[in-house]
Design a protein around this motif. Structure first.
Motif, PDB file in Angstrom:
ATOM      1  N   ALA A  68       2.425   1.735  -3.386  1.00 57.33           N
ATOM      2  CA  ALA A  68       1.441   2.347  -4.271  1.00 57.33           C
ATOM      3  C   ALA A  68       1.341   3.843  -4.008  1.00 57.33           C
ATOM      4  O   ALA A  68       1.238   4.653  -4.938  1.00 57.33           O
ATOM      5  CB  ALA A  68       0.081   1.668  -4.090  1.00 57.33           C
ATOM      6  N   TYR A  69       1.392   4.214  -2.728  1.00 60.12           N
ATOM      7  CA  TYR A  69       1.345   5.638  -2.407  1.00 60.12           C
ATOM      8  C   TYR A  69       2.587   6.355  -2.929  1.00 60.12           C
ATOM      9  O   TYR A  69       2.502   7.516  -3.364  1.00 60.12           O
ATOM     10  CB  TYR A  69       1.232   5.836  -0.906  1.00 60.12           C
ATOM     11  N   VAL A  80       1.642   6.987  -6.670  1.00 59.67           N
ATOM     12  CA  VAL A  80       0.498   7.869  -6.947  1.00 59.67           C
ATOM     13  C   VAL A  80       0.502   9.114  -6.079  1.00 59.67           C
ATOM     14  O   VAL A  80      -0.262  10.045  -6.343  1.00 59.67           O
ATOM     15  CB  VAL A  80      -0.830   7.099  -6.759  1.00 59.67           C
ATOM     16  N   THR A 135      -1.209   1.161 -11.792  1.00 62.53           N
ATOM     17  CA  THR A 135      -0.106   0.837 -10.887  1.00 62.53           C
ATOM     18  C   THR A 135      -0.620   0.522  -9.490  1.00 62.53           C
ATOM     19  O   THR A 135      -0.167  -0.437  -8.844  1.00 62.53           O
ATOM     20  CB  THR A 135       0.888   2.011 -10.823  1.00 62.53           C
ATOM     21  N   TYR A 136      -1.563   1.323  -9.021  1.00 62.08           N
ATOM     22  CA  TYR A 136      -2.122   1.096  -7.689  1.00 62.08           C
ATOM     23  C   TYR A 136      -2.829  -0.253  -7.608  1.00 62.08           C
ATOM     24  O   TYR A 136      -2.639  -1.015  -6.642  1.00 62.08           O
ATOM     25  CB  TYR A 136      -3.101   2.222  -7.357  1.00 62.08           C
ATOM     26  N   ILE A 137      -3.613  -0.579  -8.608  1.00 66.39           N
ATOM     27  CA  ILE A 137      -4.336  -1.856  -8.617  1.00 66.39           C
ATOM     28  C   ILE A 137      -3.352  -3.016  -8.709  1.00 66.39           C
ATOM     29  O   ILE A 137      -3.507  -4.041  -8.025  1.00 66.39           O
ATOM     30  CB  ILE A 137      -5.335  -1.884  -9.786  1.00 66.39           C
ATOM     31  N   LEU A 186       0.827  -1.210   0.000  1.00 70.22           N
ATOM     32  CA  LEU A 186       0.000   0.000   0.000  1.00 70.22           C
ATOM     33  C   LEU A 186       0.859   1.256   0.000  1.00 70.22           C
ATOM     34  O   LEU A 186       0.546   2.245  -0.667  1.00 70.22           O
ATOM     35  CB  LEU A 186      -0.942  -0.004   1.204  1.00 70.22           C
ATOM     36  N   ASN A 187       1.946   1.231   0.751  1.00 64.30           N
ATOM     37  CA  ASN A 187       2.827   2.391   0.792  1.00 64.30           C
ATOM     38  C   ASN A 187       3.642   2.528  -0.486  1.00 64.30           C
ATOM     39  O   ASN A 187       3.950   3.657  -0.902  1.00 64.30           O
ATOM     40  CB  ASN A 187       3.754   2.307   2.005  1.00 64.30           C
ATOM     41  N   LEU A 222      -0.189  -3.162  -7.691  1.00 66.16           N
ATOM     42  CA  LEU A 222       0.532  -3.347  -6.433  1.00 66.16           C
ATOM     43  C   LEU A 222      -0.362  -3.971  -5.363  1.00 66.16           C
ATOM     44  O   LEU A 222       0.086  -4.809  -4.581  1.00 66.16           O
ATOM     45  CB  LEU A 222       1.096  -2.016  -5.961  1.00 66.16           C
ATOM     46  N   ASN A 223      -1.613  -3.556  -5.307  1.00 66.94           N
ATOM     47  CA  ASN A 223      -2.534  -4.177  -4.359  1.00 66.94           C
ATOM     48  C   ASN A 223      -2.782  -5.636  -4.702  1.00 66.94           C
ATOM     49  O   ASN A 223      -2.895  -6.490  -3.805  1.00 66.94           O
ATOM     50  CB  ASN A 223      -3.859  -3.410  -4.347  1.00 66.94           C
ATOM     51  N   PHE A 247      -1.573   5.820 -13.119  1.00 67.39           N
ATOM     52  CA  PHE A 247      -1.586   5.803 -11.659  1.00 67.39           C
ATOM     53  C   PHE A 247      -2.543   4.724 -11.144  1.00 67.39           C
ATOM     54  O   PHE A 247      -2.213   3.967 -10.225  1.00 67.39           O
ATOM     55  CB  PHE A 247      -2.007   7.170 -11.121  1.00 67.39           C
ATOM     56  N   ALA A 248      -3.735   4.663 -11.714  1.00 69.55           N
ATOM     57  CA  ALA A 248      -4.733   3.690 -11.259  1.00 69.55           C
ATOM     58  C   ALA A 248      -4.276   2.258 -11.522  1.00 69.55           C
ATOM     59  O   ALA A 248      -4.421   1.383 -10.662  1.00 69.55           O
ATOM     60  CB  ALA A 248      -6.068   3.952 -11.957  1.00 69.55           C
TER      61      ALA A 248
END
Length: 318
Positions: free
Chosen positions: A251-252, A255, A295-297, A248-249, A299-300, A292-293
């Motif tokens: 991903a942060y 983004v 990459t976030y998805i 989560l971090n 990584l999660n 960004f979206a």
């Protein structure tokens, strides 16, 4: 093995569905903006002929579903269209910028993750001590400040007062690795201080939750040293929540770099996103938000899969 592959395929399917929904939200949000894109780009003084030519060039006269499908098909193949501001292919504009953002995020992660895990273990090892209280207080203070405030404090100390590092992270494709690490040290430290506190506190909490379990008490009764109990018995079983927190971090870090890149004038994806918003370049905004979206998805999704692999009990839920 089949169970793991089945879980991975299910998670990938969920991730793809989530990303599909996100593409609809991104495209729909841009379309819901007030005003006419052609008028906003060309200005109020534009003639009707130039407005019609602009709409024809960028397929604005087509229906909304047709334009969405065309944009989605191009995005899947890496073709995000043409920038409205400078008439260049968006893939050329954001290619190097995205690489710079991923480099900065990886740089910060390489610093933050080992320090966070070791600090969390030490805080759990010396739980309740002066060291634990000082570490918790300092990390809580660091996590309470916004990114731009920490960035300006680091610039004031290490750039203005000491002169050790530059205040602007001016890099280009020809910048060597050593010079790039030097130029991006302050933005990397800013991101590190932001995510370090949260990862350290969650690592400490995950380990402390396990120290009260019977098998940990049995290890203590056998005379095993406390640091060995934490490193050998507690840490492996705390990997699942720690992996989730780290992912989560991470991903942060990717983004959430927008403010940091703006402060240090770093040529990354966040900087070009801010510039595109200022220039009303909606096609670049769409592409940056989609990256960004995704990459976030991703990584999660990776965190979910790694957590299941690290904790075999999750492979066979009751």
């Amino acid at each position: 093995m089949r169970t793991i592959l089945s879980i991975i395929l299910k998670r990938l399917l969920v991730g793809c569905m989530t990303l599909f929904v996100v593409t609809i939200i991104i495209f729909g949000a841009i379309e819901m903006l007030p005003g006419d894109i052609a008028t906003e780009v060309l200005g109020q003084a534009a003639t009707e002929e130039s407005l019609n030519a602009f709409r024809e060039k960028y397929d604005l006269n087509r229906s909304l579903p047709a334009r969405y499908l065309s944009w989605l098909g191009g995005a899947i193949t890496g073709d995000f269209g043409i920038s409205l501001a400078n008439q260049r292919p968006i893939s050329e504009l954001i290619g190097q910028r995205a690489a710079n953002t991923f480099f900065l995020a990886g740089y910060a992660a390489a610093i933050a993750v080992p320090i966070a895990v070791v600090s969390g273990m030490l805080a759990a090892l010396y739980n309740g001590s002066v060291f634990d209280r000082m570490l918790s207080s300092s990390t809580l203070a660091a996590i309470s400040f916004p990114e731009f405030f920490i960035a300006y404090i680091l610039i004031l100390i290490f750039s203005v007062a000491l002169g050790w590092f530059p205040s602007l992270a001016n890099v280009d494709p020809g910048t060597g690795l050593g010079e790039r690490l030097y130029l991006t040290f302050l933005p990397a430290m800013t991101l590190t201080l932001i995510v370090l506190a949260y990862m350290m506190r969650m690592t400490r909490a995950a380990i402390l939750n396990l120290l009260a379990l019977p098998y940990i008490e049995m290890a203590h009764l056998k005379g095993m040293k406390r640091w060995r109990v934490i490193a050998v018995h507690a840490l492996p079983n705390a990997l699942a929540p720690i992996i989730n927190v780290i992912a989560l971090n991470l991903a942060y870090l990717i983004v959430g770099v927008v403010l940091v890149e703006v402060v240090f004038v770093y040529p990354g994806l966040g900087q070009i996103l801010v510039d595109a918003v200022s220039n009303r370049d909606v096609t670049v905004v769409q592409a940056a938000c989609l990256i960004f979206a995704a990459t976030y998805i991703l990584l999660n999704l990776a965190a979910d899969i790694l957590s299941i692999i690290a904790n075999p009990r999750l492979l066979h839920p009751r």
